[in-house]
Design a protein around this motif. Structure first.
Motif, PDB file in Angstrom:
ATOM      1  N   SER A 102      56.045  88.740   8.844  1.00  0.00           N
ATOM      2  CA  SER A 102      56.231  90.180   8.944  1.00  0.00           C
ATOM      3  C   SER A 102      55.103  90.938   8.121  1.00  0.00           C
ATOM      4  CB  SER A 102      57.478  90.344   8.099  1.00  0.00           C
ATOM      5  OG  SER A 102      58.856  89.903   8.592  1.00  0.00           O
ATOM      6  N   LYS A 126      58.290  90.886  12.101  1.00  0.00           N
ATOM      7  CA  LYS A 126      58.886  92.238  11.630  1.00  0.00           C
ATOM      8  C   LYS A 126      58.076  93.074  11.203  1.00  0.00           C
ATOM      9  CE  LYS A 126      63.181  89.653  10.904  1.00  0.00           C
ATOM     10  NZ  LYS A 126      64.334  89.536  10.066  1.00  0.00           N
ATOM     11  N   SER A 127      58.166  94.642  11.295  1.00  0.00           N
ATOM     12  CA  SER A 127      57.542  95.369  10.455  1.00  0.00           C
ATOM     13  C   SER A 127      57.945  95.435   9.190  1.00  0.00           C
ATOM     14  CB  SER A 127      57.574  96.705  11.136  1.00  0.00           C
ATOM     15  OG  SER A 127      56.852  97.166  12.439  1.00  0.00           O
ATOM     16  N   ASP A 129      61.020  93.431   6.924  1.00  0.00           N
ATOM     17  CA  ASP A 129      61.893  92.341   6.697  1.00  0.00           C
ATOM     18  C   ASP A 129      62.703  92.886   5.310  1.00  0.00           C
ATOM     19  OD1 ASP A 129      63.864  90.316   6.337  1.00  0.00           O
ATOM     20  OD2 ASP A 129      62.297  88.772   6.583  1.00  0.00           O
ATOM     21  N   CYS A 150      55.269 102.372  14.538  1.00  0.00           N
ATOM     22  CA  CYS A 150      55.026 101.039  14.747  1.00  0.00           C
ATOM     23  C   CYS A 150      54.559 100.767  16.111  1.00  0.00           C
ATOM     24  CB  CYS A 150      56.366 100.297  14.616  1.00  0.00           C
ATOM     25  SG  CYS A 150      57.230 100.630  13.147  1.00  0.00           S
ATOM     26  N   ALA A 154      55.950  95.384  17.078  1.00  0.00           N
ATOM     27  CA  ALA A 154      56.445  95.860  15.937  1.00  0.00           C
ATOM     28  C   ALA A 154      57.879  96.488  16.084  1.00  0.00           C
ATOM     29  CB  ALA A 154      55.814  96.529  14.688  1.00  0.00           C
ATOM     30  N   SER A 157      60.545  94.106  17.273  1.00  0.00           N
ATOM     31  CA  SER A 157      60.951  93.368  16.194  1.00  0.00           C
ATOM     32  C   SER A 157      61.660  94.182  14.905  1.00  0.00           C
ATOM     33  CB  SER A 157      59.974  92.501  15.487  1.00  0.00           C
ATOM     34  OG  SER A 157      59.162  93.463  14.889  1.00  0.00           O
ATOM     35  N   ALA A 158      61.545  95.536  15.043  1.00  0.00           N
ATOM     36  CA  ALA A 158      62.135  96.204  14.113  1.00  0.00           C
ATOM     37  C   ALA A 158      63.741  96.456  14.301  1.00  0.00           C
ATOM     38  CB  ALA A 158      61.813  97.954  14.478  1.00  0.00           C
ATOM     39  N   ARG A 160      65.603  93.746  14.842  1.00  0.00           N
ATOM     40  CA  ARG A 160      66.029  92.686  13.758  1.00  0.00           C
ATOM     41  C   ARG A 160      66.250  93.096  12.422  1.00  0.00           C
ATOM     42  NH1 ARG A 160      62.567  90.003  17.353  1.00  0.00           N
ATOM     43  NH2 ARG A 160      60.800  89.753  15.569  1.00  0.00           N
ATOM     44  N   SER A 161      65.626  94.223  11.991  1.00  0.00           N
ATOM     45  CA  SER A 161      65.526  94.657  10.636  1.00  0.00           C
ATOM     46  C   SER A 161      66.629  95.703  10.389  1.00  0.00           C
ATOM     47  CB  SER A 161      64.264  94.874  10.050  1.00  0.00           C
ATOM     48  OG  SER A 161      63.427  94.010   9.811  1.00  0.00           O
TER      49      SER A 161
END
Length: 186
Positions: A102, A126-127, A129, A150, A154, A157-158, A160-161
């Motif tokens: 991240s 991730k950008s 976490d 982003c 990113a 993967s954002a 996922r946060s």
């Protein structure tokens, strides 16, 4: 170096390019240690974070124009009331070079601002976490403003946060009262 103007005349942001930290921002140099040292100085190190109790000790962190390469996540524990400011989404970029890693990791993030920078995570990273160690950490995603743009990696993967990728690509997003991100126009 000219730092951005803030609301309080006696409150100057700290630059990552200050000689105490020595960030370069040329993407050839690994700026991980310099950026982490500046974060620790402004928001408290992992073993003694400012958190809620010492939020008045926080200093705004300025990241001047540059392309900053990192090889490990930038860690901020119990982030409360922090402000990390770039020079603009097209001129300040932090890029994670390690696949799966991240850009920023924290175990609590409340009343903080990340603005005017681009964050790029390598494949699988991730950008942000926001719960990397699984601990309660403090106010998680409460009344924050994330104002970077982003990259598509990113942005993917954002989500996922807890930050939907479609919002991360073209909008700013804020969180308020809980863990659901809310989009708003930039």
């Amino acid at each position: 170096m000219v730092a951005p103007m803030l609301l309080f005349a006696d409150y100057e942001p700290v630059s990552v390019k200050d000689s105490r930290f020595g960030a370069v921002g040329d993407f050839a140099t690994d700026d991980t240690a310099a950026l982490q040292a500046a974060l620790d100085f402004c928001l408290g190190p992992s073993d003694a974070p400012h958190g809620t109790a010492n939020v008045r000790q926080n200093k705004a962190l300025y990241i001047p124009p540059g392309h900053y390469k990192i090889s490990a996540p930038l860690t901020v524990k119990y982030l409360h009331g922090g402000r990390i400011i770039g020079a603009g989404r097209f001129v300040t970029q932090i890029e994670q070079a390690t696949p799966g890693a991240s850009v920023f990791v924290t175990n609590g993030c409340g009343y903080a601002r990340f603005e005017a920078m681009r964050l790029t995570a390598a494949a699988g990273g991730k950008s942000f976490d926001l719960d990397w160690d699984g601990s309660a950490g403090g106010p998680a995603l409460q009344s924050n403003t994330f104002w970077p743009t982003c990259s598509s990696t990113a942005a993917r993967s954002a989500s996922r946060s807890g930050i939907p990728a479609s919002w991360a690509r073209k909008t700013c997003f804020s969180t308020a009262f809980g863990s659901r991100a809310r989009p708003r126009a930039c």
